[in-house]
Motif scaffolding. Structure first.
Motif, PDB file in Angstrom:
ATOM      1  N   THR A  56     -27.914   3.839   6.320  1.00  0.00           N
ATOM      2  CA  THR A  56     -26.645   3.291   6.773  1.00  0.00           C
ATOM      3  C   THR A  56     -26.610   3.151   8.275  1.00  0.00           C
ATOM      4  OG1 THR A  56     -25.609   5.467   6.764  1.00  0.00           O
ATOM      5  CG2 THR A  56     -25.301   4.100   4.797  1.00  0.00           C
ATOM      6  N   GLY A  57     -27.352   3.964   8.986  1.00  0.00           N
ATOM      7  CA  GLY A  57     -27.396   3.846  10.432  1.00  0.00           C
ATOM      8  C   GLY A  57     -28.319   2.755  10.911  1.00  0.00           C
TER       9      GLY A  57
ATOM     10  N   VAL B 107     -21.363   3.259   7.175  1.00  0.00           N
ATOM     11  CA  VAL B 107     -22.003   4.222   8.079  1.00  0.00           C
ATOM     12  C   VAL B 107     -21.315   5.577   7.950  1.00  0.00           C
ATOM     13  CG1 VAL B 107     -22.388   4.806  10.512  1.00  0.00           C
ATOM     14  CG2 VAL B 107     -22.884   2.500   9.684  1.00  0.00           C
TER      15      VAL B 107
END
Length: 148
Positions: A15-16, A43
């Protein structure tokens, strides 16, 4: 349990690493404000999953129960932030993903030292399904997800 931790850690890292690429969804006028809100929410989902993975890797069941409840609370916030949006296909994928992670939160909160391998397998399947639908939503928004 270690396999589940690895899956959760991979999602948190993934997600990052998302980036927005050029492309326009096929339905509804999706603006950058909503697209960015969805990206931010995903995120933050990865961030909310971090303590779950930490508690699983240390077999800290009280911390696991707390972090799973916190995940459920975050999912309520996420839903309010991003749904409904202007694209019905993205909405469907997000709703499926959020609902899937709600199931994950409920299942992981119920884990105990006596949980069976079948319980852990069921949790792993639920994580995979929820993760897939969140990734589907991101892809529909034109977000490139790196392969790992």
């Amino acid at each position: 349990m270690r396999l589940l931790c690895a899956v959760l850690a991979a999602l948190a890292l993934l997600t990052g690493c998302t980036t927005v690429t050029a492309g326009t969804p096929t339905m509804g006028p999706v603006d950058n404000e909503w697209r960015n809100a969805v990206i931010d929410a995903v995120v933050q989902l990865g961030t909310a999953l971090g303590p779950v993975g930490d508690a699983m890797s240390s077999d800290d069941y009280p911390a696991l129960q707390t972090s799973c409840r916190d995940l459920g609370t975050y999912l309520d916030t996420m839903e309010r932030k991003v749904l409904p949006g202007p694209d019905p296909n993205v909405n469907s994928a997000l709703r499926d993903g959020i609902d899937g992670y709600r199931e994950v939160a409920t299942m992981c909160e119920a884990l105990t030292p006596t949980s069976t391998p079948a319980d852990l397998q069921q949790l792993s399947i639920a994580i995979d399904g929820a993760d897939k639908r969140i990734k589907d939503a991101l892809k529909l928004l034109g977000v490139e997800i790196p392969k790992r």
